[in-house]
Design a protein around this motif. Structure first.
Motif, mmCIF file in Angstrom:
data_model
loop_
_atom_site.group_PDB
_atom_site.id
_atom_site.type_symbol
_atom_site.label_atom_id
_atom_site.label_comp_id
_atom_site.label_asym_id
_atom_site.label_seq_id
_atom_site.Cartn_x
_atom_site.Cartn_y
_atom_site.Cartn_z
ATOM 1 N N ALA A 122 -4.611 -48.126 -28.472
ATOM 2 C CA ALA A 122 -4.032 -47.647 -27.213
ATOM 3 C C ALA A 122 -3.221 -48.750 -26.546
ATOM 4 O O ALA A 122 -3.639 -49.911 -26.538
ATOM 5 N N PRO A 123 -2.059 -48.424 -26.004
ATOM 6 C CA PRO A 123 -1.258 -49.454 -25.336
ATOM 7 C C PRO A 123 -1.989 -50.006 -24.109
ATOM 8 O O PRO A 123 -2.432 -49.225 -23.256
ATOM 9 N N PRO A 124 -2.146 -51.318 -23.999
ATOM 10 C CA PRO A 124 -2.838 -51.882 -22.833
ATOM 11 C C PRO A 124 -2.120 -51.625 -21.516
ATOM 12 O O PRO A 124 -2.752 -51.542 -20.475
ATOM 13 N N ILE A 125 -0.782 -51.496 -21.590
ATOM 14 C CA ILE A 125 0.017 -51.250 -20.399
ATOM 15 C C ILE A 125 0.950 -50.083 -20.666
ATOM 16 O O ILE A 125 1.596 -50.019 -21.719
ATOM 17 N N LEU A 126 1.033 -49.153 -19.727
ATOM 18 C CA LEU A 126 2.016 -48.081 -19.762
ATOM 19 C C LEU A 126 2.803 -48.084 -18.459
ATOM 20 O O LEU A 126 2.224 -48.250 -17.379
ATOM 21 N N TRP A 127 4.113 -47.902 -18.575
ATOM 22 C CA TRP A 127 4.930 -47.670 -17.391
ATOM 23 C C TRP A 127 5.158 -46.176 -17.261
ATOM 24 O O TRP A 127 5.465 -45.495 -18.252
ATOM 25 N N ALA A 128 4.990 -45.632 -16.050
ATOM 26 C CA ALA A 128 5.068 -44.183 -15.831
ATOM 27 C C ALA A 128 6.037 -43.877 -14.694
ATOM 28 O O ALA A 128 6.023 -44.542 -13.656
ATOM 29 N N LEU A 129 6.859 -42.861 -14.905
ATOM 30 C CA LEU A 129 7.816 -42.420 -13.893
ATOM 31 C C LEU A 129 7.734 -40.908 -13.782
ATOM 32 O O LEU A 129 8.096 -40.195 -14.718
ATOM 33 N N GLY A 130 7.227 -40.421 -12.658
ATOM 34 C CA GLY A 130 7.140 -38.985 -12.455
ATOM 35 C C GLY A 130 5.770 -38.553 -11.970
ATOM 36 O O GLY A 130 5.090 -39.269 -11.226
ATOM 37 N N ASP A 131 5.346 -37.386 -12.412
ATOM 38 C CA ASP A 131 4.138 -36.721 -11.927
ATOM 39 C C ASP A 131 2.932 -37.134 -12.773
ATOM 40 O O ASP A 131 2.714 -36.618 -13.873
ATOM 41 N N LEU A 132 2.107 -38.038 -12.239
ATOM 42 C CA LEU A 132 0.946 -38.531 -12.982
ATOM 43 C C LEU A 132 -0.132 -37.475 -13.168
ATOM 44 O O LEU A 132 -0.979 -37.606 -14.056
ATOM 45 N N SER A 133 -0.109 -36.419 -12.371
ATOM 46 C CA SER A 133 -1.140 -35.384 -12.516
ATOM 47 C C SER A 133 -1.064 -34.695 -13.875
ATOM 48 O O SER A 133 -2.044 -34.114 -14.338
ATOM 49 N N LEU A 134 0.095 -34.763 -14.528
ATOM 50 C CA LEU A 134 0.225 -34.142 -15.846
ATOM 51 C C LEU A 134 -0.687 -34.807 -16.871
ATOM 52 O O LEU A 134 -1.052 -34.191 -17.873
ATOM 53 N N LEU A 135 -1.055 -36.060 -16.641
ATOM 54 C CA LEU A 135 -1.914 -36.770 -17.590
ATOM 55 C C LEU A 135 -3.337 -36.228 -17.597
ATOM 56 O O LEU A 135 -4.096 -36.495 -18.528
ATOM 57 N N ALA A 136 -3.707 -35.496 -16.563
ATOM 58 C CA ALA A 136 -5.062 -34.949 -16.481
ATOM 59 C C ALA A 136 -5.169 -33.569 -17.115
ATOM 60 O O ALA A 136 -6.267 -33.022 -17.218
ATOM 61 N N ARG A 137 -4.049 -32.992 -17.540
ATOM 62 C CA ARG A 137 -4.054 -31.654 -18.119
ATOM 63 C C ARG A 137 -4.114 -31.719 -19.643
ATOM 64 O O ARG A 137 -3.685 -32.705 -20.244
ATOM 65 N N PRO A 138 -4.635 -30.689 -20.313
ATOM 66 C CA PRO A 138 -4.618 -30.661 -21.780
ATOM 67 C C PRO A 138 -3.178 -30.649 -22.278
ATOM 68 O O PRO A 138 -2.326 -29.941 -21.725
ATOM 69 N N ALA A 139 -2.907 -31.425 -23.300
ATOM 70 C CA ALA A 139 -1.531 -31.594 -23.776
ATOM 71 C C ALA A 139 -1.404 -31.257 -25.247
ATOM 72 O O ALA A 139 -2.350 -31.409 -26.032
ATOM 73 N N LEU A 140 -0.209 -30.810 -25.612
ATOM 74 C CA LEU A 140 0.158 -30.566 -27.004
ATOM 75 C C LEU A 140 1.469 -31.286 -27.273
ATOM 76 O O LEU A 140 2.369 -31.282 -26.429
ATOM 77 N N ALA A 141 1.582 -31.894 -28.434
ATOM 78 C CA ALA A 141 2.827 -32.566 -28.812
ATOM 79 C C ALA A 141 3.642 -31.641 -29.705
ATOM 80 O O ALA A 141 3.101 -30.968 -30.579
ATOM 81 N N MET A 142 4.955 -31.624 -29.465
ATOM 82 C CA MET A 142 5.880 -30.883 -30.310
ATOM 83 C C MET A 142 6.939 -31.836 -30.812
ATOM 84 O O MET A 142 7.587 -32.521 -30.018
ATOM 85 N N VAL A 143 7.129 -31.896 -32.116
ATOM 86 C CA VAL A 143 8.103 -32.809 -32.711
ATOM 87 C C VAL A 143 8.841 -32.073 -33.820
ATOM 88 O O VAL A 143 8.403 -31.033 -34.303
ATOM 89 N N GLY A 144 9.980 -32.644 -34.221
ATOM 90 C CA GLY A 144 10.746 -32.029 -35.289
ATOM 91 C C GLY A 144 12.080 -32.701 -35.491
ATOM 92 O O GLY A 144 12.361 -33.769 -34.926
ATOM 93 N N THR A 145 12.901 -32.066 -36.276
ATOM 94 C CA THR A 145 14.173 -32.634 -36.693
ATOM 95 C C THR A 145 15.143 -32.801 -35.533
ATOM 96 O O THR A 145 15.095 -32.061 -34.545
ATOM 97 N N ARG A 146 16.043 -33.774 -35.672
ATOM 98 C CA ARG A 146 17.103 -33.957 -34.696
ATOM 99 C C ARG A 146 18.254 -32.987 -34.938
ATOM 100 O O ARG A 146 19.132 -32.860 -34.096
ATOM 101 N N ASN A 147 18.259 -32.344 -36.079
ATOM 102 C CA ASN A 147 19.328 -31.420 -36.454
ATOM 103 C C ASN A 147 18.724 -30.040 -36.650
ATOM 104 O O ASN A 147 18.608 -29.539 -37.767
ATOM 105 N N ALA A 148 18.320 -29.413 -35.559
ATOM 106 C CA ALA A 148 17.568 -28.162 -35.632
ATOM 107 C C ALA A 148 18.449 -27.001 -36.067
ATOM 108 O O ALA A 148 19.613 -26.898 -35.672
#
Length: 403
Positions: A122-148
Protein backbone atom coordinates in the motif's frame (compact mmCIF):
# COMPACT_ATOMS: atom_id res chain seq x y z
CA UNK A 1 25.96 17.44 1.60
CA UNK A 2 22.97 16.67 -0.61
CA UNK A 3 21.12 19.86 -1.64
CA UNK A 4 17.72 20.21 -3.25
CA UNK A 5 19.37 20.91 -6.60
CA UNK A 6 21.46 17.71 -6.34
CA UNK A 7 18.60 15.45 -5.31
CA UNK A 8 17.48 12.74 -7.78
CA UNK A 9 14.03 12.85 -9.38
CA UNK A 10 11.43 11.96 -6.78
CA UNK A 11 10.10 9.17 -9.00
CA UNK A 12 13.39 7.32 -8.51
CA UNK A 13 13.46 7.60 -4.73
CA UNK A 14 11.26 4.52 -4.32
CA UNK A 15 13.35 2.33 -6.64
CA UNK A 16 15.63 -0.46 -5.37
CA UNK A 17 14.21 -0.41 -1.85
CA UNK A 18 16.40 -1.61 1.04
CA UNK A 19 13.74 -4.13 2.14
CA UNK A 20 11.65 -6.08 -0.35
CA UNK A 21 9.72 -8.35 2.01
CA UNK A 22 6.38 -6.76 3.00
CA UNK A 23 5.89 -6.01 6.68
CA UNK A 24 2.57 -6.74 8.36
CA UNK A 25 2.29 -3.42 10.14
CA UNK A 26 0.09 -0.34 9.94
CA UNK A 27 1.51 2.95 11.26
CA UNK A 28 -0.50 4.98 13.74
CA UNK A 29 -2.31 8.09 12.45
CA UNK A 30 0.05 10.91 11.53
CA UNK A 31 -0.03 13.28 14.49
CA UNK A 32 0.60 16.88 13.47
CA UNK A 33 2.18 18.74 10.56
CA UNK A 34 5.76 17.89 11.57
CA UNK A 35 5.10 14.14 11.53
CA UNK A 36 3.30 14.39 8.17
CA UNK A 37 6.25 16.26 6.68
CA UNK A 38 8.64 13.65 8.10
CA UNK A 39 6.58 10.79 6.63
CA UNK A 40 6.66 12.47 3.23
CA UNK A 41 10.45 12.88 3.52
CA UNK A 42 10.78 9.21 4.44
CA UNK A 43 8.90 7.82 1.44
CA UNK A 44 10.59 10.30 -0.90
CA UNK A 45 14.06 9.27 0.29
CA UNK A 46 16.24 7.36 -2.13
CA UNK A 47 15.71 3.57 -2.16
CA UNK A 48 12.81 3.75 0.28
CA UNK A 49 9.81 1.81 -1.00
CA UNK A 50 6.65 0.73 0.85
CA UNK A 51 8.42 -2.26 2.49
CA UNK A 52 11.36 -0.18 3.76
CA UNK A 53 8.98 2.53 4.92
CA UNK A 54 6.87 0.07 6.92
CA UNK A 55 9.86 -1.70 8.44
CA UNK A 56 11.44 1.59 9.55
CA UNK A 57 8.16 2.84 10.97
CA UNK A 58 7.57 -0.48 12.76
CA UNK A 59 11.05 -0.40 14.30
CA UNK A 60 11.17 3.28 15.25
CA UNK A 61 7.53 4.27 15.76
CA UNK A 62 7.77 7.74 14.21
CA UNK A 63 9.02 9.14 10.92
CA UNK A 64 11.56 11.48 12.56
CA UNK A 65 13.27 8.56 14.28
CA UNK A 66 13.14 6.50 11.08
CA UNK A 67 14.83 9.33 9.15
CA UNK A 68 17.59 9.46 11.75
CA UNK A 69 18.15 5.71 11.39
CA UNK A 70 18.05 5.68 7.59
CA UNK A 71 21.75 6.53 6.93
CA UNK A 72 22.85 3.59 9.08
CA UNK A 73 20.42 1.29 7.25
CA UNK A 74 21.95 2.50 3.99
CA UNK A 75 25.49 1.85 5.23
CA UNK A 76 24.51 -1.67 6.23
CA UNK A 77 23.22 -2.16 2.67
CA UNK A 78 26.52 -0.92 1.22
CA UNK A 79 25.37 2.61 0.33
CA UNK A 80 27.81 5.22 1.61
CA UNK A 81 27.29 8.97 2.12
CA UNK A 82 23.53 8.51 2.20
CA UNK A 83 21.28 11.48 2.97
CA UNK A 84 17.47 11.21 3.30
CA UNK A 85 15.18 13.41 1.24
CA UNK A 86 15.87 17.02 2.27
CA UNK A 87 13.17 18.82 4.20
CA UNK A 88 12.89 21.67 1.60
CA UNK A 89 12.02 19.12 -1.11
CA UNK A 90 9.16 17.67 0.93
CA UNK A 91 8.03 21.12 2.06
CA UNK A 92 7.85 22.25 -1.58
CA UNK A 93 5.68 19.25 -2.39
CA UNK A 94 3.32 20.11 0.46
CA UNK A 95 3.06 23.70 -0.80
CA UNK A 96 2.23 22.41 -4.28
CA UNK A 97 -0.55 20.29 -2.75
CA UNK A 98 -1.89 23.30 -0.88
CA UNK A 99 -1.98 25.38 -4.07
CA UNK A 100 -3.98 22.66 -5.83
CA UNK A 101 -6.27 22.08 -2.86
CA UNK A 102 -5.15 18.46 -2.41
CA UNK A 103 -5.07 16.58 0.88
CA UNK A 104 -2.42 14.18 2.14
CA UNK A 105 -3.65 10.75 3.22
CA UNK A 106 -1.10 8.83 5.29
CA UNK A 107 -1.29 5.07 5.69
CA UNK A 108 -2.78 4.64 9.17
CA UNK A 109 -4.96 7.77 9.02
CA UNK A 110 -8.72 7.26 9.57
CA UNK A 111 -9.53 8.63 6.10
CA UNK A 112 -7.01 6.42 4.28
CA UNK A 113 -8.98 3.92 2.14
CA UNK A 114 -9.40 0.75 4.21
CA UNK A 115 -9.39 -1.63 1.23
CA UNK A 116 -6.12 -0.22 -0.09
CA UNK A 117 -4.49 -0.40 3.36
CA UNK A 118 -4.94 -4.19 3.26
CA UNK A 119 -2.56 -4.79 0.33
CA UNK A 120 1.07 -5.65 1.06
CA UNK A 121 2.55 -2.69 -0.86
CA UNK A 122 0.00 0.00 0.00
CA UNK A 123 1.31 3.48 -0.79
CA UNK A 124 2.43 5.16 2.46
CA UNK A 125 1.29 8.53 1.13
CA UNK A 126 -1.62 9.40 -1.15
CA UNK A 127 -2.52 12.81 -2.49
CA UNK A 128 -6.29 13.28 -2.90
CA UNK A 129 -8.30 15.93 -4.73
CA UNK A 130 -12.08 15.85 -4.52
CA UNK A 131 -14.72 14.03 -2.50
CA UNK A 132 -13.05 11.83 0.14
CA UNK A 133 -16.38 10.26 1.12
CA UNK A 134 -16.13 8.10 -2.01
CA UNK A 135 -13.32 6.15 -0.32
CA UNK A 136 -15.79 4.81 2.24
CA UNK A 137 -18.10 3.29 -0.39
CA UNK A 138 -17.73 -0.16 -2.03
CA UNK A 139 -15.76 0.24 -5.24
CA UNK A 140 -15.31 -1.61 -8.52
CA UNK A 141 -12.47 -1.04 -10.97
CA UNK A 142 -13.10 -0.91 -14.71
CA UNK A 143 -10.17 -1.08 -17.12
CA UNK A 144 -9.61 -1.81 -20.78
CA UNK A 145 -8.12 -0.84 -24.08
CA UNK A 146 -7.28 2.71 -25.09
CA UNK A 147 -8.70 1.97 -28.55
CA UNK A 148 -12.22 0.83 -27.70
CA UNK A 149 -14.56 -0.64 -30.29
CA UNK A 150 -18.07 0.75 -30.66
CA UNK A 151 -19.55 -2.21 -28.78
CA UNK A 152 -16.84 -2.09 -26.10
CA UNK A 153 -17.47 1.61 -25.55
CA UNK A 154 -21.22 1.07 -25.17
CA UNK A 155 -20.62 -1.80 -22.75
CA UNK A 156 -18.22 0.29 -20.65
CA UNK A 157 -20.64 3.21 -20.41
CA UNK A 158 -23.60 1.00 -19.58
CA UNK A 159 -21.74 -1.03 -16.95
CA UNK A 160 -20.31 2.06 -15.25
CA UNK A 161 -23.67 3.84 -15.20
CA UNK A 162 -25.61 0.82 -13.92
CA UNK A 163 -23.04 -0.15 -11.29
CA UNK A 164 -22.83 3.45 -10.13
CA UNK A 165 -26.62 3.59 -9.83
CA UNK A 166 -26.47 0.36 -7.80
CA UNK A 167 -24.22 2.06 -5.23
CA UNK A 168 -20.68 1.21 -6.36
CA UNK A 169 -17.93 3.76 -6.86
CA UNK A 170 -16.24 3.22 -10.23
CA UNK A 171 -12.43 3.30 -10.13
CA UNK A 172 -10.18 3.57 -13.16
CA UNK A 173 -6.87 5.03 -14.35
CA UNK A 174 -7.88 8.16 -16.34
CA UNK A 175 -6.43 6.68 -19.56
CA UNK A 176 -8.07 7.22 -22.92
CA UNK A 177 -10.59 4.64 -24.10
CA UNK A 178 -12.39 2.39 -21.61
CA UNK A 179 -11.01 4.26 -18.56
CA UNK A 180 -12.30 7.63 -19.73
CA UNK A 181 -15.67 6.20 -20.80
CA UNK A 182 -16.17 4.55 -17.38
CA UNK A 183 -15.25 7.74 -15.52
CA UNK A 184 -17.61 9.85 -17.66
CA UNK A 185 -20.56 7.49 -17.23
CA UNK A 186 -20.08 7.34 -13.44
CA UNK A 187 -19.55 11.05 -12.80
CA UNK A 188 -23.08 11.45 -11.48
CA UNK A 189 -22.82 8.55 -9.04
CA UNK A 190 -19.17 8.61 -7.97
CA UNK A 191 -15.86 7.85 -9.67
CA UNK A 192 -12.21 7.73 -8.58
CA UNK A 193 -9.34 8.34 -10.99
CA UNK A 194 -5.89 7.05 -10.01
CA UNK A 195 -3.13 8.93 -11.81
CA UNK A 196 0.26 7.50 -12.77
CA UNK A 197 2.00 10.88 -12.49
CA UNK A 198 1.67 13.85 -10.19
CA UNK A 199 -1.81 14.96 -9.26
CA UNK A 200 -1.24 18.22 -11.15
CA UNK A 201 -0.10 16.48 -14.36
CA UNK A 202 -3.03 15.31 -16.49
CA UNK A 203 -2.12 12.44 -18.80
CA UNK A 204 -3.22 12.10 -21.50
CA UNK A 205 -3.87 15.79 -22.06
CA UNK A 206 -7.07 15.03 -23.99
CA UNK A 207 -8.62 14.02 -20.64
CA UNK A 208 -7.93 17.40 -19.02
CA UNK A 209 -11.58 18.48 -18.96
CA UNK A 210 -12.63 15.07 -17.64
CA UNK A 211 -9.99 15.29 -14.89
CA UNK A 212 -11.33 18.68 -13.82
CA UNK A 213 -14.87 17.26 -13.75
CA UNK A 214 -13.70 14.35 -11.59
CA UNK A 215 -12.00 16.74 -9.16
CA UNK A 216 -15.30 18.62 -8.81
CA UNK A 217 -17.70 15.64 -8.69
CA UNK A 218 -15.51 12.65 -7.84
CA UNK A 219 -11.99 12.04 -6.56
CA UNK A 220 -8.49 11.97 -8.03
CA UNK A 221 -5.64 10.13 -6.30
CA UNK A 222 -1.89 9.80 -6.81
CA UNK A 223 1.04 8.53 -4.77
CA UNK A 224 3.53 10.41 -6.96
CA UNK A 225 5.13 13.82 -6.34
CA UNK A 226 3.62 16.93 -7.87
CA UNK A 227 5.02 17.85 -11.25
CA UNK A 228 5.98 14.27 -12.14
CA UNK A 229 5.20 13.33 -15.75
CA UNK A 230 4.41 9.60 -15.88
CA UNK A 231 6.81 7.17 -17.55
CA UNK A 232 6.22 3.56 -18.56
CA UNK A 233 7.34 2.10 -15.21
CA UNK A 234 4.83 4.22 -13.27
CA UNK A 235 1.70 2.67 -14.82
CA UNK A 236 2.04 -0.80 -13.21
CA UNK A 237 2.51 0.96 -9.85
CA UNK A 238 -0.69 2.93 -10.55
CA UNK A 239 -2.51 -0.27 -11.50
CA UNK A 240 -1.96 -1.90 -8.09
CA UNK A 241 -3.76 1.07 -6.51
CA UNK A 242 -6.66 0.83 -8.97
CA UNK A 243 -7.20 -2.83 -8.07
CA UNK A 244 -6.38 -2.32 -4.39
CA UNK A 245 -9.20 0.19 -3.96
CA UNK A 246 -11.79 -2.15 -5.46
CA UNK A 247 -13.66 -5.30 -4.54
CA UNK A 248 -13.32 -6.53 -8.12
CA UNK A 249 -11.67 -5.57 -11.40
CA UNK A 250 -13.74 -5.70 -14.59
CA UNK A 251 -11.86 -5.90 -17.90
CA UNK A 252 -14.03 -4.73 -20.79
CA UNK A 253 -11.65 -4.92 -23.76
CA UNK A 254 -7.92 -5.62 -23.61
CA UNK A 255 -5.23 -7.07 -25.84
CA UNK A 256 -3.41 -10.20 -24.73
CA UNK A 257 -0.40 -8.10 -23.69
CA UNK A 258 -1.73 -4.95 -22.08
CA UNK A 259 -1.72 -2.89 -18.91
CA UNK A 260 -5.27 -4.02 -18.20
CA UNK A 261 -4.05 -7.58 -17.71
CA UNK A 262 -1.41 -6.25 -15.30
CA UNK A 263 -4.27 -4.73 -13.29
CA UNK A 264 -6.11 -8.05 -13.40
CA UNK A 265 -2.98 -9.82 -12.17
CA UNK A 266 -2.64 -7.31 -9.33
CA UNK A 267 -6.27 -7.95 -8.42
CA UNK A 268 -5.74 -11.70 -8.29
CA UNK A 269 -2.62 -11.27 -6.14
CA UNK A 270 -4.56 -8.99 -3.79
CA UNK A 271 -7.44 -11.44 -3.41
CA UNK A 272 -9.88 -9.39 -5.48
CA UNK A 273 -12.40 -10.82 -7.93
CA UNK A 274 -11.41 -10.69 -11.61
CA UNK A 275 -14.24 -10.27 -14.11
CA UNK A 276 -14.21 -9.83 -17.88
CA UNK A 277 -16.58 -8.99 -20.70
CA UNK A 278 -16.25 -11.51 -23.56
CA UNK A 279 -15.57 -10.28 -27.06
CA UNK A 280 -15.43 -11.53 -30.61
CA UNK A 281 -12.59 -14.08 -30.91
CA UNK A 282 -11.33 -12.40 -34.11
CA UNK A 283 -11.05 -8.96 -32.49
CA UNK A 284 -7.56 -8.51 -30.97
CA UNK A 285 -9.02 -5.96 -28.56
CA UNK A 286 -10.97 -8.78 -26.90
CA UNK A 287 -8.18 -11.36 -26.76
CA UNK A 288 -7.01 -10.43 -23.26
CA UNK A 289 -10.50 -10.49 -21.75
CA UNK A 290 -11.24 -13.82 -23.45
CA UNK A 291 -8.00 -15.26 -22.04
CA UNK A 292 -8.98 -14.14 -18.55
CA UNK A 293 -12.35 -15.88 -18.88
CA UNK A 294 -10.62 -19.03 -20.14
CA UNK A 295 -8.37 -18.94 -17.07
CA UNK A 296 -11.22 -18.55 -14.59
CA UNK A 297 -12.34 -14.91 -14.57
CA UNK A 298 -16.08 -14.40 -14.13
CA UNK A 299 -17.86 -13.75 -17.44
CA UNK A 300 -19.80 -10.48 -17.28
CA UNK A 301 -22.77 -9.66 -19.53
CA UNK A 302 -24.33 -6.86 -17.49
CA UNK A 303 -24.28 -5.12 -14.13
CA UNK A 304 -26.64 -7.80 -12.83
CA UNK A 305 -23.89 -10.41 -13.20
CA UNK A 306 -21.56 -8.26 -11.07
CA UNK A 307 -24.19 -7.65 -8.40
CA UNK A 308 -25.09 -11.34 -8.31
CA UNK A 309 -21.43 -12.18 -7.63
CA UNK A 310 -20.69 -9.43 -5.10
CA UNK A 311 -24.04 -8.59 -3.60
CA UNK A 312 -26.05 -5.39 -3.71
CA UNK A 313 -24.40 -2.47 -1.88
CA UNK A 314 -26.52 0.06 -0.06
CA UNK A 315 -26.86 3.12 -2.33
CA UNK A 316 -24.95 6.05 -0.87
CA UNK A 317 -27.05 9.11 0.06
CA UNK A 318 -26.57 12.06 -2.26
CA UNK A 319 -25.84 15.55 -0.83
CA UNK A 320 -29.08 17.55 -0.76
CA UNK A 321 -27.63 20.52 -2.64
CA UNK A 322 -26.31 18.27 -5.37
CA UNK A 323 -29.08 15.70 -5.68
CA UNK A 324 -30.77 17.14 -8.78
CA UNK A 325 -27.49 17.57 -10.61
CA UNK A 326 -26.28 14.06 -9.81
CA UNK A 327 -29.62 12.40 -10.59
CA UNK A 328 -29.67 14.14 -13.97
CA UNK A 329 -26.12 13.00 -14.66
CA UNK A 330 -27.01 9.45 -13.59
CA UNK A 331 -30.02 9.34 -15.93
CA UNK A 332 -27.95 10.78 -18.77
CA UNK A 333 -25.28 8.12 -18.28
CA UNK A 334 -27.85 5.31 -18.28
CA UNK A 335 -29.19 6.50 -21.65
CA UNK A 336 -25.92 5.50 -23.32
CA UNK A 337 -24.66 9.00 -24.24
CA UNK A 338 -22.46 9.40 -27.32
CA UNK A 339 -18.72 9.73 -27.11
CA UNK A 340 -17.15 13.16 -27.41
CA UNK A 341 -15.89 13.74 -30.93
CA UNK A 342 -12.66 11.85 -31.31
CA UNK A 343 -9.58 13.46 -32.87
CA UNK A 344 -9.14 12.44 -36.49
CA UNK A 345 -6.14 10.08 -36.88
CA UNK A 346 -3.60 10.49 -39.71
CA UNK A 347 -5.66 8.19 -41.95
CA UNK A 348 -8.69 10.47 -41.75
CA UNK A 349 -12.28 9.58 -40.93
CA UNK A 350 -11.86 6.20 -42.66
CA UNK A 351 -9.08 5.21 -40.24
CA UNK A 352 -11.21 6.37 -37.30
CA UNK A 353 -14.10 4.17 -38.46
CA UNK A 354 -11.83 1.13 -38.84
CA UNK A 355 -10.40 1.75 -35.35
CA UNK A 356 -13.93 1.86 -33.94
CA UNK A 357 -15.43 -1.11 -35.79
CA UNK A 358 -14.70 -4.74 -35.01
CA UNK A 359 -15.80 -8.08 -36.44
CA UNK A 360 -19.13 -7.84 -34.58
CA UNK A 361 -21.73 -5.85 -36.57
CA UNK A 362 -22.77 -2.42 -35.29
CA UNK A 363 -25.74 -0.33 -36.41
CA UNK A 364 -24.67 2.52 -38.68
CA UNK A 365 -26.78 4.95 -36.62
CA UNK A 366 -24.98 3.88 -33.46
CA UNK A 367 -21.61 4.26 -35.17
CA UNK A 368 -22.50 7.84 -36.13
CA UNK A 369 -23.46 8.59 -32.51
CA UNK A 370 -20.28 6.99 -31.17
CA UNK A 371 -18.07 8.99 -33.53
CA UNK A 372 -20.03 12.23 -32.95
CA UNK A 373 -19.45 13.10 -36.62
CA UNK A 374 -21.88 14.47 -39.23
CA UNK A 375 -23.93 11.61 -40.73
CA UNK A 376 -23.05 12.66 -44.28
CA UNK A 377 -19.31 12.50 -43.49
CA UNK A 378 -19.61 9.01 -41.96
CA UNK A 379 -21.82 7.74 -44.80
CA UNK A 380 -19.32 8.91 -47.43
CA UNK A 381 -16.43 7.27 -45.56
CA UNK A 382 -18.39 4.01 -45.20
CA UNK A 383 -19.03 3.97 -48.93
CA UNK A 384 -15.31 4.38 -49.63
CA UNK A 385 -14.41 1.62 -47.17
CA UNK A 386 -17.06 -0.72 -48.60
CA UNK A 387 -15.74 -0.23 -52.14
CA UNK A 388 -12.23 -0.98 -50.82
CA UNK A 389 -13.46 -4.18 -49.16
CA UNK A 390 -12.52 -2.91 -45.69
CA UNK A 391 -16.03 -3.13 -44.18
CA UNK A 392 -19.01 -5.45 -44.62
CA UNK A 393 -22.65 -4.39 -44.62
CA UNK A 394 -25.39 -6.67 -43.30
CA UNK A 395 -29.16 -6.52 -43.17
CA UNK A 396 -30.75 -3.91 -40.94
CA UNK A 397 -28.10 -1.24 -41.54
CA UNK A 398 -25.38 -3.17 -39.69
CA UNK A 399 -21.71 -2.71 -40.53
CA UNK A 400 -18.56 -4.50 -39.38
CA UNK A 401 -14.86 -4.48 -40.16
CA UNK A 402 -13.84 -7.05 -42.75
CA UNK A 403 -11.65 -9.76 -41.25
Amino acid sequence: MWTVADSPPAAQWADAAFYEVPVSYTPPPADGAAERLARLRLIRSRRVGPATYLRLMAEHGAAHAALDALPEVARAAGVEAYTPCPEPVAAAEMRAAERLGARMLCLGDPDYPAALAEISDAPPILWALGDLSLLARPALAMVGTRNASALGARMARRLAADLGAAGFTVVSGLARGIDALAHSAALGTGTIAVQAGGLDVIYPTENTELAHDIARQGLRLSEMPFGLHPQARHFPRRNRIVSGLARAVIVVEAAARSGSLITARCAADQGREVMAVPGHPMDSRASGANLLIRDGALLIRSAEDVIEALGQPAPAPLPQSDTATRMAARQHARQDPPRPQQPTPPGGIEALILDTLGPSPVAEDQLIRDLARPPREVAQALAILEMAGRITRAAGGMVSRTS
